[in-house]
Write a protein that holds these residues in place. Sequence first.
Motif, PDB file in Angstrom:
ATOM      1  N   VAL A  10     -26.983 -27.488 -51.113  1.00  0.00           N
ATOM      2  CA  VAL A  10     -26.039 -26.381 -50.936  1.00  0.00           C
ATOM      3  C   VAL A  10     -26.764 -25.054 -51.132  1.00  0.00           C
ATOM      4  N   ALA A  12     -26.097 -20.827 -51.467  1.00  0.00           N
ATOM      5  CA  ALA A  12     -25.098 -19.781 -51.686  1.00  0.00           C
ATOM      6  C   ALA A  12     -25.738 -18.427 -51.409  1.00  0.00           C
ATOM      7  N   PHE A  26     -21.040 -19.835 -48.695  1.00  0.00           N
ATOM      8  CA  PHE A  26     -21.724 -21.098 -48.938  1.00  0.00           C
ATOM      9  C   PHE A  26     -22.165 -21.714 -47.611  1.00  0.00           C
ATOM     10  N   SER A  28     -25.293 -24.949 -46.092  1.00  0.00           N
ATOM     11  CA  SER A  28     -25.990 -26.172 -46.471  1.00  0.00           C
ATOM     12  C   SER A  28     -27.263 -26.312 -45.652  1.00  0.00           C
ATOM     13  N   ALA A  33     -20.440 -31.184 -45.038  1.00  0.00           N
ATOM     14  CA  ALA A  33     -19.833 -30.980 -46.352  1.00  0.00           C
ATOM     15  C   ALA A  33     -19.522 -32.331 -46.989  1.00  0.00           C
ATOM     16  N   VAL A  41     -19.987 -26.828 -55.046  1.00  0.00           N
ATOM     17  CA  VAL A  41     -19.355 -25.546 -54.725  1.00  0.00           C
ATOM     18  C   VAL A  41     -18.254 -25.228 -55.730  1.00  0.00           C
ATOM     19  N   HIS A  42     -17.404 -26.213 -56.025  1.00  0.00           N
ATOM     20  CA  HIS A  42     -16.314 -25.990 -56.984  1.00  0.00           C
ATOM     21  C   HIS A  42     -16.851 -25.644 -58.368  1.00  0.00           C
ATOM     22  N   SER A  44     -19.798 -24.289 -59.105  1.00  0.00           N
ATOM     23  CA  SER A  44     -20.456 -22.981 -59.108  1.00  0.00           C
ATOM     24  C   SER A  44     -19.436 -21.849 -59.082  1.00  0.00           C
ATOM     25  N   LEU A  45     -18.262 -22.083 -58.463  1.00  0.00           N
ATOM     26  CA  LEU A  45     -17.229 -21.057 -58.436  1.00  0.00           C
ATOM     27  C   LEU A  45     -16.618 -20.843 -59.819  1.00  0.00           C
ATOM     28  N   VAL A  54     -14.757 -15.692 -51.966  1.00  0.00           N
ATOM     29  CA  VAL A  54     -15.432 -16.622 -51.065  1.00  0.00           C
ATOM     30  C   VAL A  54     -15.107 -16.254 -49.623  1.00  0.00           C
ATOM     31  N   ASN A  56     -15.439 -17.670 -45.908  1.00  0.00           N
ATOM     32  CA  ASN A  56     -15.704 -18.860 -45.105  1.00  0.00           C
ATOM     33  C   ASN A  56     -16.119 -18.450 -43.702  1.00  0.00           C
TER      34      ASN A  56
END
Length: 256
Positions: A10, A12, A26, A28, A33, A41-42, A44-45, A54, A56
């Motif tokens: 991942v 960022a 984010f 990759s 995914a 991701v969850h 790190s948030l 975030v 997208n």
Amino acid sequence: MDVYFLEHKVIAYRFRAKTNESCVIFGSIGQGATPEAIGVVHKSLKDKFANHRVINPGEEKTDQERELASAIDAMGRNLKLIMTADLTAWDRAVVKMGLGLACLYFGEEYTRSQQADRLRAFLWENDPDKRDEMPLHGSAGLLSQRDHKQSQFFHGDKSTHAFYLAEVGNKIGFFAGFFGEYENFLEIDSVGTFCGRLPGALMRGAVWIIDPKKKETIGPISLEEAIHRRSEERRIAAEREFAQKNQSSNDFKEDA
């Protein structure tokens, strides 16, 4: 823009918008995914990118966001990165380990003490000049001991780590030995408030032996017991070596 390489491929991309808002996109490296990547991701948030907005891909709202998303997409894998080394990263790691182990062993009294606050202040200070002025004593990173290690008296296994708290004079020190090679030291109680609370008579201290592969921890055991165990291991090893040499000598005489 700051680029972070996280677990499970991942990436960022963190930047500050024109509105001064902290944002993160984010991506990759060559994979979709996966559930593991989504978990990263969850996490790190909640941690590194807490309070970041975030963005997208495909849902950009401003011209700046669309421009950044297009630039990131165009870069692909050809990222031109400048790699830097944080010279205080390992110092902070040792302080965090020492603080955590002292809080675990001595309990709430240490957690709320001025000694613990002194270590927290080092962890939280981002100004290097102010950090250097803090009265923190120890040796870590490039300054860690390789030759004159205290842990060599009770720890010789190069596949495990040894953490221990020891009473040194009228102070308490935290020692971290990794793979029997490097030993880091941190003074966690500089005024002796917690002296006399570690086990032992002649040598006060508590030891944890950690096997990183098996994810097993032995301890806490007293420093004196750890030294006794190490002495027994050396005695058994010496007897085994002597027996092997004696057997080889007898085999040579029989052949002769």
